[in-house]
Enzyme design. Structure first.
Site, mmCIF file in Angstrom:
data_model
loop_
_atom_site.group_PDB
_atom_site.id
_atom_site.type_symbol
_atom_site.label_atom_id
_atom_site.label_comp_id
_atom_site.label_asym_id
_atom_site.label_seq_id
_atom_site.Cartn_x
_atom_site.Cartn_y
_atom_site.Cartn_z
ATOM 1 N N HIS A 1 0.820 -1.210 0.000
ATOM 2 C CA HIS A 1 0.000 0.000 0.000
ATOM 3 C C HIS A 1 0.855 1.261 0.000
ATOM 4 O O HIS A 1 1.986 1.260 0.495
ATOM 5 C CB HIS A 1 -0.932 0.006 1.202
ATOM 6 N N GLU B 1 0.581 4.007 1.739
ATOM 7 C CA GLU B 1 0.927 4.461 3.091
ATOM 8 C C GLU B 1 2.106 3.661 3.627
ATOM 9 O O GLU B 1 3.041 4.216 4.211
ATOM 10 C CB GLU B 1 -0.252 4.291 4.068
ATOM 11 N N CYS C 1 -6.470 1.255 5.327
ATOM 12 C CA CYS C 1 -6.987 -0.038 5.764
ATOM 13 C C CYS C 1 -6.483 -0.302 7.190
ATOM 14 O O CYS C 1 -5.676 0.454 7.734
ATOM 15 C CB CYS C 1 -6.521 -1.141 4.810
ATOM 16 N N CYS D 1 -2.677 -0.703 7.524
ATOM 17 C CA CYS D 1 -1.962 0.569 7.436
ATOM 18 C C CYS D 1 -2.189 1.420 8.683
ATOM 19 O O CYS D 1 -1.265 2.100 9.133
ATOM 20 C CB CYS D 1 -2.351 1.311 6.169
#
Length: 158
Positions: A78, A80, A113, A116
């Site tokens: 991801h 992040e 999410c 994260c």
């Protein structure tokens, strides 16, 4: 018209998302402290792994896995997470993480999410700023947010 700092950094996150190698959705993330860029990230295949873009196939699409489920099957990291991985830990304390998402060339909700969020908590990041499904800016003060609420599948109060 001069952009606000938040809008300026959200535009940078939007630009970062254009580097994404994900076929489903593109996300960009920018880590900033005291109006200074610390790190950037976008969602894409882990280092040394062929991306969905290169393979011209999304494994999750082929297996009919809905968005937000079974992340472990995805080859991507991801945005992040990539921004956090590449940042100096000492600089992340009280930093702001800006997230911008696109799907089919339309803005997509950039709320992190659960995986994260855990990284954001452990990195000491102070604020997360993203756009919701309607394109409205959401600001989460990580220092005071109810972390248990987020990790119990409830949206953070912004």
């Amino acid at each position: 018209m001069r952009l606000s700092w938040d809008d300026y950094f959200l535009k940078m996150a939007e630009t970062a998302c254009l580097r994404s190698t994900c076929l489903r959705a593109q996300f960009g993330a920018i880590l900033v402290r005291n109006h200074t860029l610390i790190s950037t990230g976008y969602n894409g295949a882990a280092s040394g792994v062929r991306s969905c873009l290169e393979r011209e196939e999304c494994v999750r699409d082929r297996l009919h896995i809905p968005s937000g489920e079974k992340y472990e099957i995805c080859h991507s990291v991801h945005a992040e997470a990539n921004a956090i991985i590449r940042a100096n830990f000492d600089l992340m304390d009280d930093a702001t993480l800006y997230i911008y998402g696109l799907q089919q060339e339309k803005p997509r909700n950039g709320m992190p999410c659960f995986m994260c969020w855990r990284m954001i908590f452990n990195a000491g990041i102070g604020k997360v700023i993203f756009l919701d499904d309607e394109g409205q800016k959401k600001i989460v003060n990580v220092k005071v947010v109810d972390r248990g609420r987020i990790l119990s599948y409830s949206a953070p109060e912004t």
